[in-house]
Design a protein around this motif. Structure first.
Motif, short mmCIF file in Angstrom:
data_model
loop_
_atom_site.label_atom_id
_atom_site.label_comp_id
_atom_site.label_asym_id
_atom_site.label_seq_id
_atom_site.Cartn_x
_atom_site.Cartn_y
_atom_site.Cartn_z
N ALA A 42 1.94 3.97 -7.09
CA ALA A 42 3.14 4.51 -6.61
C ALA A 42 3.22 5.20 -5.30
CB ALA A 42 3.70 5.47 -7.60
N PRO A 43 4.08 5.14 -4.72
CA PRO A 43 4.10 6.19 -3.42
C PRO A 43 3.41 7.35 -3.58
CG PRO A 43 6.10 5.17 -3.60
CD PRO A 43 5.40 4.82 -4.95
N GLY A 44 2.74 7.85 -2.58
CA GLY A 44 2.17 9.31 -2.65
C GLY A 44 0.84 9.36 -2.81
N GLY A 45 0.33 8.43 -3.50
CA GLY A 45 -1.32 8.33 -3.93
C GLY A 45 -2.27 8.10 -2.64
N GLY A 46 -3.32 7.89 -2.97
CA GLY A 46 -4.47 7.66 -2.06
C GLY A 46 -4.09 6.40 -1.37
N TRP A 47 -3.92 5.42 -2.19
CA TRP A 47 -3.99 4.00 -1.58
C TRP A 47 -2.63 4.01 -0.80
CZ3 TRP A 47 -4.80 0.96 -6.75
CH2 TRP A 47 -6.20 1.08 -7.14
N ASP A 48 -1.39 4.70 -1.01
CA ASP A 48 -0.26 4.78 -0.26
C ASP A 48 -0.55 5.53 0.70
OD1 ASP A 48 2.69 4.10 -0.40
OD2 ASP A 48 2.62 6.36 0.00
N GLN A 49 -1.32 6.55 0.83
CA GLN A 49 -1.70 7.35 2.04
C GLN A 49 -2.33 6.64 3.09
OE1 GLN A 49 -3.32 11.29 1.12
NE2 GLN A 49 -1.69 11.59 -0.65
N ARG A 91 -0.38 -15.96 2.61
CA ARG A 91 0.25 -15.19 3.67
C ARG A 91 -0.87 -14.64 4.40
NH1 ARG A 91 5.26 -11.42 1.18
NH2 ARG A 91 5.97 -12.75 -0.11
N PRO A 92 -0.95 -15.05 5.98
CA PRO A 92 -2.05 -14.72 6.96
C PRO A 92 -1.93 -13.08 7.58
CG PRO A 92 -0.28 -16.18 7.86
CD PRO A 92 0.22 -16.00 6.46
N ASN A 93 -0.58 -12.71 7.51
CA ASN A 93 -0.29 -11.35 7.76
C ASN A 93 -0.08 -10.22 6.66
OD1 ASN A 93 2.06 -12.36 7.05
ND2 ASN A 93 3.42 -11.01 8.32
N ALA A 94 -0.64 -10.45 5.66
CA ALA A 94 -0.61 -9.63 4.48
C ALA A 94 -2.06 -9.02 4.24
CB ALA A 94 0.05 -10.38 3.23
N LEU A 95 -1.88 -7.50 3.66
CA LEU A 95 -3.36 -6.79 3.55
C LEU A 95 -2.80 -6.01 2.09
CD1 LEU A 95 -4.54 -5.57 6.52
CD2 LEU A 95 -5.43 -7.19 5.01
N MET A 96 -3.70 -6.05 1.09
CA MET A 96 -3.47 -4.99 -0.09
C MET A 96 -4.49 -3.88 0.32
SD MET A 96 -4.14 -5.67 -4.11
CE MET A 96 -5.87 -6.21 -3.88
N VAL A 97 -4.08 -2.61 -0.02
CA VAL A 97 -4.82 -1.61 -0.16
C VAL A 97 -5.30 -1.32 -1.47
CG1 VAL A 97 -5.17 0.91 0.49
CG2 VAL A 97 -3.77 -0.77 1.87
N SER A 98 -6.82 -1.27 -1.62
CA SER A 98 -7.04 -0.86 -3.01
C SER A 98 -8.46 -0.05 -2.80
CB SER A 98 -7.20 -2.10 -3.72
OG SER A 98 -7.65 -1.82 -5.30
N GLY A 99 -9.14 -0.09 -3.75
CA GLY A 99 -10.33 0.59 -3.93
C GLY A 99 -11.36 0.62 -5.34
N ASN A 254 -15.83 7.47 -3.77
CA ASN A 254 -14.57 6.81 -4.04
C ASN A 254 -13.93 6.01 -2.93
OD1 ASN A 254 -12.24 6.15 -5.51
ND2 ASN A 254 -11.47 8.17 -5.61
N TRP A 255 -14.39 4.87 -2.72
CA TRP A 255 -14.08 4.02 -1.50
C TRP A 255 -12.92 3.29 -1.52
CZ3 TRP A 255 -13.24 -0.93 -2.51
CH2 TRP A 255 -13.86 -1.39 -3.57
N ARG A 256 -12.07 3.15 -0.49
CA ARG A 256 -10.71 2.38 -0.21
C ARG A 256 -11.27 1.24 0.74
NH1 ARG A 256 -7.84 8.03 0.15
NH2 ARG A 256 -8.09 8.61 -2.12
N GLY A 257 -10.45 0.14 0.65
CA GLY A 257 -10.55 -1.22 1.49
C GLY A 257 -9.22 -1.84 1.45
#
Length: 326
Positions: A42-49, A91-99, A254-257
């Protein structure tokens, strides 16, 4: 870390339906691309930030012309992950933020879609965790804390975030490193950091684990005592030793990538790695990392893929010990 110097090219129309293929042969001097970012939370969390900070920096550094961010939250990212791997495939211009949290959620929820089905691009940042106790606690050091765990873990309730999350994982790793069965731990999960702090201040638990930022105000006020941090080395401005310094052979970020979808080509993957490397080395990104108390731990390409395999195995083992994985 990979240091490929492929030029990133492409002009992409805005919108969720962008499917154009990147050509690696031309120069970045052409108009920057549109980037599509998928946040399985959801918006507002660490991945969204993280995603929104990336968009800001990439635009500031003129590495992209714009970005579209899509949020699909639920179950530690496992609700959104199938959408990214299936609907965003190729999709070559897409990225997912996760961790790290998603790694644990996939295991604990027995999710059918795995992170290994995506295309790893880069590990970006890490947040170390802090072990604290109430100011009146008899524990003066992390050694005192683990000695009590070894004597009787049931008498040392420790609060933190959700069961199976990074706080719980760190406690399990600490216990295992000193010969305590993680399944015997008395872990008290809370949905929010405020509840954890309240339970510590009320002496309802013996200790707490969370990101240092959750506790810093109360530590500085002398209401909580900081025993250790889970970083690889002491951190500037924080008066606390690491766990390793105190004989507890554990470190945890607690990593993000970021990840590209399945079915992108090797050239497209290399182009995205180059884009992220340029961003991560930019003054704008380093300034944002500093302001947000994120630790830069950039790792890209095959090295990142190898890290993910090792991290998944480590988290699966500790969740099994905690009784949260088959």
């Amino acid at each position: 870390m990979l240091t490929r110097r492929h030029a990133l090219l492409g002009s992409f129309a805005a919108g969720a339906a962008v499917q154009a293929q990147w050509s690696i042969g031309a120069a970045l001097a052409q108009s920057p691309t549109q980037l599509q970012m998928f946040v399985p939370a959801a918006p507002g969390g660490g991945w969204d930030q993280t995603a929104r900070t990336m968009e800001q920096v990439l635009r500031t550094e003129k590495l992209i012309s714009g970005a579209q961010i899509t949020n699909v939250g639920g179950a530690g990212g496992t609700v959104g992950l199938p959408q990214f791997t299936n609907q965003w495939k190729g999709r070559p211009n897409a990225l997912m933020v996760s961790g790290m949290v998603m790694v644990g959620a996939i295991i604990a929820n027995k999710a059918p879609v795995k992170l290994s089905q995506t295309t790893p691009i880069a590990r970006l940042t890490g947040e170390f965790l802090a072990l604290v106790v109430p100011a009146s606690s008899p524990f003066r050091t992390a050694k005192d804390f683990v000695a009590a765990l070894k004597a009787d873990p049931a008498k040392v309730p420790v609060c933190g975030g959700s069961a199976g999350g990074s706080d719980h994982i760190l406690l399990g790793l600490m216990a295992k490193s000193v010969g305590v069965a993680p399944a015997k731990l008395a872990y008290v999960p809370y949905a929010g950091g405020g509840q954890a702090v309240a339970s510590l201040l009320g002496n309802q638990v013996a200790a707490g684990i969370s990101g240092y930022g959750e506790f810093s105000e109360q530590v500085k006020a002398g209401k909580l005592r900081l025993l250790a941090i889970s970083a690889d080395k002491r951190q500037p401005g924080i008066d606390a030793p690491t766990l390793k310094e105190q004989g507890i052979d554990v470190e945890l970020f607690n990593w993000r990538g970021v990840f590209a979808p399945p079915n992108v080509s090797a050239d497209q993957r290399a182009a995205m790695i180059t884009l992220i490397e340029k961003m991560a080395g930019s003054p704008a990104w380093l300034d944002e990392v500093r302001k947000r108390d994120w630790t830069p731990i950039l790792l890209t390409g095959e090295a990142y893929a190898g890290f993910l395999q090792e991290e998944t195995a480590r988290i699966e083992a500790i969740l099994r010990d905690l009784g949260l994985a088959a």
